[in-house]
Design an enzyme around this catalytic site. Structure first.
Site, mmCIF file in Angstrom:
data_model
loop_
_atom_site.group_PDB
_atom_site.id
_atom_site.type_symbol
_atom_site.label_atom_id
_atom_site.label_comp_id
_atom_site.label_asym_id
_atom_site.label_seq_id
_atom_site.Cartn_x
_atom_site.Cartn_y
_atom_site.Cartn_z
ATOM 1 N N LYS A 99 43.806 33.787 39.366
ATOM 2 C CA LYS A 99 44.573 34.557 38.361
ATOM 3 C C LYS A 99 45.146 35.841 38.973
ATOM 4 O O LYS A 99 46.329 36.141 38.819
ATOM 5 C CB LYS A 99 43.676 34.916 37.160
ATOM 6 C CG LYS A 99 43.062 33.719 36.461
ATOM 7 C CD LYS A 99 42.204 34.123 35.280
ATOM 8 C CE LYS A 99 40.986 34.949 35.620
ATOM 9 N NZ LYS A 99 39.934 34.255 36.389
ATOM 10 N N ARG B 277 38.730 36.380 26.698
ATOM 11 C CA ARG B 277 37.763 35.483 27.317
ATOM 12 C C ARG B 277 36.846 34.852 26.279
ATOM 13 O O ARG B 277 35.961 34.080 26.636
ATOM 14 C CB ARG B 277 36.895 36.290 28.267
ATOM 15 C CG ARG B 277 37.176 36.059 29.730
ATOM 16 C CD ARG B 277 36.370 37.092 30.448
ATOM 17 N NE ARG B 277 36.017 36.741 31.770
ATOM 18 C CZ ARG B 277 36.666 37.177 32.836
ATOM 19 N NH1 ARG B 277 37.751 37.897 32.706
ATOM 20 N NH2 ARG B 277 36.246 36.882 34.029
ATOM 21 N N ARG C 23 36.030 35.561 49.274
ATOM 22 C CA ARG C 23 36.968 36.614 48.851
ATOM 23 C C ARG C 23 36.602 37.972 49.468
ATOM 24 O O ARG C 23 35.449 38.350 49.580
ATOM 25 C CB ARG C 23 36.967 36.758 47.334
ATOM 26 C CG ARG C 23 37.832 37.951 46.892
ATOM 27 C CD ARG C 23 38.093 38.016 45.433
ATOM 28 N NE ARG C 23 36.963 37.640 44.635
ATOM 29 C CZ ARG C 23 37.066 37.205 43.383
ATOM 30 N NH1 ARG C 23 38.252 37.087 42.828
ATOM 31 N NH2 ARG C 23 36.005 36.896 42.691
ATOM 32 N N ARG D 246 33.225 41.915 46.817
ATOM 33 C CA ARG D 246 33.031 42.404 45.447
ATOM 34 C C ARG D 246 31.566 42.260 45.043
ATOM 35 O O ARG D 246 30.946 41.247 45.378
ATOM 36 C CB ARG D 246 33.937 41.600 44.500
ATOM 37 C CG ARG D 246 34.677 42.464 43.520
ATOM 38 C CD ARG D 246 35.721 41.677 42.789
ATOM 39 N NE ARG D 246 35.169 40.843 41.731
ATOM 40 C CZ ARG D 246 35.896 40.075 40.937
ATOM 41 N NH1 ARG D 246 37.206 40.038 41.086
ATOM 42 N NH2 ARG D 246 35.342 39.345 39.993
ATOM 43 N N ARG E 129 28.691 33.511 36.394
ATOM 44 C CA ARG E 129 30.065 33.714 35.878
ATOM 45 C C ARG E 129 30.719 32.367 35.560
ATOM 46 O O ARG E 129 31.432 32.224 34.564
ATOM 47 C CB ARG E 129 30.899 34.490 36.892
ATOM 48 C CG ARG E 129 30.548 35.983 36.909
ATOM 49 C CD ARG E 129 31.005 36.679 38.173
ATOM 50 N NE ARG E 129 32.404 36.509 38.451
ATOM 51 C CZ ARG E 129 32.921 36.550 39.677
ATOM 52 N NH1 ARG E 129 32.153 36.748 40.730
ATOM 53 N NH2 ARG E 129 34.214 36.399 39.853
HETATM 54 P P1 AP5 Z 1 41.532 35.463 42.786
HETATM 55 O O1 AP5 Z 1 43.000 35.539 42.619
HETATM 56 O O2 AP5 Z 1 40.791 36.718 43.103
HETATM 57 O O3 AP5 Z 1 40.866 34.713 41.536
HETATM 58 P P2 AP5 Z 1 40.640 35.210 40.051
HETATM 59 O O4 AP5 Z 1 40.925 34.039 39.156
HETATM 60 O O5 AP5 Z 1 41.389 36.475 39.790
HETATM 61 O O6 AP5 Z 1 39.076 35.386 40.119
HETATM 62 P P3 AP5 Z 1 38.095 36.508 39.612
HETATM 63 O O7 AP5 Z 1 36.774 36.140 40.266
HETATM 64 O O8 AP5 Z 1 38.608 37.883 39.846
HETATM 65 O O9 AP5 Z 1 38.038 36.189 38.106
HETATM 66 P P4 AP5 Z 1 36.944 36.579 37.157
HETATM 67 O O10 AP5 Z 1 37.544 36.076 35.928
HETATM 68 O O11 AP5 Z 1 35.564 36.118 37.458
HETATM 69 O O12 AP5 Z 1 36.783 38.155 37.405
HETATM 70 P P5 AP5 Z 1 37.270 39.399 36.594
HETATM 71 O O13 AP5 Z 1 37.577 40.447 37.580
HETATM 72 O O14 AP5 Z 1 38.275 39.034 35.579
HETATM 73 O O15 AP5 Z 1 41.243 34.364 43.924
HETATM 74 C C1 AP5 Z 1 39.926 34.141 44.394
HETATM 75 C C2 AP5 Z 1 39.944 33.935 45.919
HETATM 76 O O16 AP5 Z 1 40.625 32.732 46.227
HETATM 77 C C3 AP5 Z 1 40.659 35.035 46.693
HETATM 78 O O17 AP5 Z 1 39.949 35.282 47.879
HETATM 79 C C4 AP5 Z 1 42.042 34.446 47.012
HETATM 80 O O18 AP5 Z 1 42.564 34.949 48.216
HETATM 81 C C5 AP5 Z 1 41.742 32.968 47.102
HETATM 82 N N1 AP5 Z 1 42.827 32.124 46.625
HETATM 83 C C6 AP5 Z 1 43.540 32.277 45.475
HETATM 84 N N2 AP5 Z 1 44.446 31.290 45.350
HETATM 85 C C7 AP5 Z 1 44.283 30.472 46.436
HETATM 86 C C8 AP5 Z 1 44.912 29.280 46.893
HETATM 87 N N3 AP5 Z 1 45.892 28.686 46.224
HETATM 88 N N4 AP5 Z 1 44.498 28.719 48.049
HETATM 89 C C9 AP5 Z 1 43.502 29.297 48.754
HETATM 90 N N5 AP5 Z 1 42.875 30.418 48.392
HETATM 91 C C10 AP5 Z 1 43.249 31.010 47.252
HETATM 92 O O19 AP5 Z 1 35.940 39.788 35.778
HETATM 93 C C11 AP5 Z 1 34.797 40.311 36.424
HETATM 94 C C12 AP5 Z 1 33.741 40.652 35.378
HETATM 95 O O20 AP5 Z 1 34.254 41.649 34.456
HETATM 96 C C13 AP5 Z 1 33.302 39.496 34.462
HETATM 97 O O21 AP5 Z 1 32.277 38.728 35.046
HETATM 98 C C14 AP5 Z 1 32.824 40.269 33.204
HETATM 99 O O22 AP5 Z 1 31.554 40.832 33.392
HETATM 100 C C15 AP5 Z 1 33.825 41.414 33.115
HETATM 101 N N6 AP5 Z 1 35.012 41.078 32.282
HETATM 102 C C16 AP5 Z 1 36.311 40.992 32.706
HETATM 103 N N7 AP5 Z 1 37.119 40.671 31.679
HETATM 104 C C17 AP5 Z 1 36.327 40.549 30.579
HETATM 105 C C18 AP5 Z 1 36.561 40.206 29.233
HETATM 106 N N8 AP5 Z 1 37.801 39.915 28.779
HETATM 107 N N9 AP5 Z 1 35.504 40.156 28.382
HETATM 108 C C19 AP5 Z 1 34.258 40.454 28.794
HETATM 109 N N10 AP5 Z 1 33.953 40.776 30.076
HETATM 110 C C20 AP5 Z 1 34.979 40.808 30.970
#
Ligand code: AP5
Length: 214
Positions: free
Chosen positions: A14, A90, A129, A162, A173
């Site tokens: 994402k 979410r 990552r 991270r 997660r």
């Molecule tokens: P990346 O683009 O970083 O993936 P992402 O989908 O953004 O993954 P996240 O782990 O950041 O999502 P998340 O939903 O767990 O975390 P968030 O920060 O929202 O890609 C991942 C890796 O793959 C990278 O290394 C990239 O280079 C590689 N990659 C990407 N595309 C590729 C491809 N095509 N080919 C090869 N490699 C590739 O949330 C973190 C925490 O915050 C949650 O656990 C929760 O505690 C809290 N939180 C956030 N939002 C909420 C909410 N709405 N409600 C409640 N709690 C929340």
């Protein structure tokens, strides 16, 4: 203003896709709920101190907390043609809160783009990552390595892992995504706004598929 939701499991890409869409089109604005929360934790705001323990366990922070943060931000936004929401909503409760915010801002929900990636690839992406500790740019040790090991191409900052990317928290997660976030797929499919995008393969191709789905 149009609102586009990027939906997908942890590691589905994402943040990577949103970053590239925004770099190519300055009328878009990327808002990542995870980044907002990590920033709040780092700056020890009241919301950050409340969110920290949930995030360390890989749990969702309370719906009301994140819904308020996003609503406050949307109320202040002026200018973008479209807002890319990454990581919010979410839960169904958050989606209902977003509906109210969209209405009060006079915005409209244009699309929900679901990045679909098999579990084994998600685990590998999370494990590899790396993030820039200065500008937040994202890398992957094998899929998207920096030019110089451990150093950000964009700003020269040191790359770090991270805090919630350790295997135990990442596993939680993914489980939380299945139980609490996947119901949103049906929620938005019933409204006819869900667009499924295969999230595997070269990043440029995925970004192009997502751009067409917007
Ligand atoms: P990346 O683009 O970083 O993936 P992402 O989908 O953004 O993954 P996240 O782990 O950041 O999502 P998340 O939903 O767990 O975390 P968030 O920060 O929202 O890609 C991942 C890796 O793959 C990278 O290394 C990239 O280079 C590689 N990659 C990407 N595309 C590729 C491809 N095509 N080919 C090869 N490699 C590739 O949330 C973190 C925490 O915050 C949650 O656990 C929760 O505690 C809290 N939180 C956030 N939002 C909420 C909410 N709405 N409600 C409640 N709690 C929340």
């Amino acid at each position: 203003m149009d609102v586009v939701i990027l939906l997908g499991a942890p590691g589905s890409g994402k943040g990577t896709v949103a970053g590239r869409l925004v770099a190519a089109d300055k009328t878009l604005r990327h808002v990542s709920s995870g980044e907002l929360l990590r920033d709040a934790v780092e700056h020890h705001t009241a919301a950050g101190d409340e969110a920290d323990a949930y995030m360390k366990r890989g749990e969702l922070v309370p719906d009301a907390l994140i819904a308020r943060i996003v609503a406050d931000l949307m109320a202040e936004l002026d200018g973008p043609r479209a807002l890319l929401l990454d990581g919010f909503p979410r839960t169904v409760v958050q989606a209902q809160a977003l509906d109210r915010t969209i209405e009060s801002c006079g915005a409209s929900l244009a699309a929900v783009v679901l990045l679909e990636v098999p579990d084994e690839i998600l685990v590998d992406r999370i494990a590899g990552r790396r993030m820039c500790s200065v500008c937040g740019a994202g890398y992957h040790v094998t899929n998207l390595p920096p030019r110089v090991d451990g150093i950000c191409d964009a700003c020269g900052g040191a790359l770090k892992v991270r805090k919630d990317d350790n295997p135990e928290t990442a596993k939680n997660r993914l489980a939380v995504y299945r139980t609490q976030t996947m119901p949103l797929i049906e929620f938005y499919e019933a409204r006819g706004v869900l667009r499924r995008v295969p999230g595997t393969g070269p990043i440029d191709e995925i970004v192009e598929r997502a751009r067409r789905a917007l």
